[in-house]
Design a protein around this motif. Structure first.
Motif, PDB file in Angstrom:
ATOM      1  N   LYS A   1       0.839  -1.211   0.000  1.00 55.34           N
ATOM      2  CA  LYS A   1       0.000   0.000   0.000  1.00 55.34           C
ATOM      3  C   LYS A   1       0.868   1.253   0.000  1.00 55.34           C
ATOM      4  CE  LYS A   1      -4.056  -1.829   2.362  1.00 55.34           C
ATOM      5  NZ  LYS A   1      -4.850  -1.770   3.596  1.00 55.34           N
ATOM      6  N   ALA A   2       1.932   1.234   0.787  1.00 54.35           N
ATOM      7  CA  ALA A   2       2.830   2.389   0.846  1.00 54.35           C
ATOM      8  C   ALA A   2       3.506   2.612  -0.501  1.00 54.35           C
ATOM      9  CB  ALA A   2       3.877   2.186   1.945  1.00 54.35           C
ATOM     10  N   CYS A   3       3.967   1.532  -1.135  1.00 57.93           N
ATOM     11  CA  CYS A   3       4.637   1.653  -2.437  1.00 57.93           C
ATOM     12  C   CYS A   3       3.697   2.163  -3.512  1.00 57.93           C
ATOM     13  CB  CYS A   3       5.216   0.310  -2.861  1.00 57.93           C
ATOM     14  SG  CYS A   3       6.664  -0.168  -1.914  1.00 57.93           S
TER      15      CYS A   3
ATOM     16  N   SER B   1       6.350  12.786   4.129  1.00 56.32           N
ATOM     17  CA  SER B   1       6.983  13.009   2.818  1.00 56.32           C
ATOM     18  C   SER B   1       8.385  12.411   2.747  1.00 56.32           C
ATOM     19  CB  SER B   1       7.019  14.499   2.494  1.00 56.32           C
ATOM     20  OG  SER B   1       7.749  15.193   3.468  1.00 56.32           O
ATOM     21  N   LEU B   2       9.135  12.452   3.842  1.00 54.62           N
ATOM     22  CA  LEU B   2      10.480  11.874   3.843  1.00 54.62           C
ATOM     23  C   LEU B   2      10.430  10.371   3.554  1.00 54.62           C
ATOM     24  CD1 LEU B   2      13.474  12.425   4.269  1.00 54.62           C
ATOM     25  CD2 LEU B   2      13.147  11.993   6.692  1.00 54.62           C
ATOM     26  N   LEU B   3       9.477   9.685   4.154  1.00 46.75           N
ATOM     27  CA  LEU B   3       9.324   8.249   3.938  1.00 46.75           C
ATOM     28  C   LEU B   3       8.834   7.969   2.511  1.00 46.75           C
ATOM     29  CD1 LEU B   3       9.585   5.454   5.098  1.00 46.75           C
ATOM     30  CD2 LEU B   3       7.332   5.687   6.103  1.00 46.75           C
ATOM     31  N   LYS B   4       7.952   8.807   1.984  1.00 45.09           N
ATOM     32  CA  LYS B   4       7.479   8.635   0.609  1.00 45.09           C
ATOM     33  C   LYS B   4       8.640   8.728  -0.374  1.00 45.09           C
ATOM     34  CE  LYS B   4       2.731  10.249   0.930  1.00 45.09           C
ATOM     35  NZ  LYS B   4       1.773  11.251   0.510  1.00 45.09           N
ATOM     36  N   ARG B   5       9.551   9.676  -0.149  1.00 44.42           N
ATOM     37  CA  ARG B   5      10.708   9.810  -1.038  1.00 44.42           C
ATOM     38  C   ARG B   5      11.608   8.590  -0.958  1.00 44.42           C
ATOM     39  NH1 ARG B   5      10.930  15.472   0.702  1.00 44.42           N
ATOM     40  NH2 ARG B   5      12.487  14.797   2.217  1.00 44.42           N
ATOM     41  N   ALA B   6      11.713   7.984   0.215  1.00 43.70           N
ATOM     42  CA  ALA B   6      12.559   6.802   0.386  1.00 43.70           C
ATOM     43  C   ALA B   6      12.010   5.600  -0.375  1.00 43.70           C
ATOM     44  CB  ALA B   6      12.705   6.473   1.860  1.00 43.70           C
ATOM     45  N   LEU B   7      10.694   5.538  -0.484  1.00 43.26           N
ATOM     46  CA  LEU B   7      10.081   4.414  -1.205  1.00 43.26           C
ATOM     47  C   LEU B   7      10.195   4.646  -2.694  1.00 43.26           C
ATOM     48  CD1 LEU B   7       6.916   3.701   0.917  1.00 43.26           C
ATOM     49  CD2 LEU B   7       8.917   2.272   0.698  1.00 43.26           C
TER      50      LEU B   7
END
Length: 70
Positions: free
Chosen positions: A54-56, A64-70
């Motif tokens: 779901k996150a991917c 937003s920091l975690l979204k950029r990491a994915l």
């Protein structure tokens, strides 16, 4: 506390299991996945993998920091 990704075949269904054979046509024992569980790697439950998917796909609310990491 994560549960392993695996399933157990109830003993009442073991009669449906077929005999496997190797390349020399010799009978082999049934596969025992417990010998390979995680082998020093990461373990995840199906629920954990669902959250990751779901996150991917952008279907969950993430910083937003975690979204950029994915």
């Amino acid at each position: 506390n994560m549960a392993p990704i695996a399933f157990v075949i109830p003993s009442s269904y073991r009669g449906y299991q077929i005999q496997g054979y190797n390349g020399n046509n010799k009978p082999v024992n049934s596969f025992n996945p417990s010998l390979f569980l995680a082998g020093g790697a990461m373990k995840a439950s199906s629920s954990d993998m669902g959250h990751f998917l779901k996150a991917c796909l952008g279907l969950s609310h993430l910083p937003s920091l975690l979204k950029r990491a994915l």
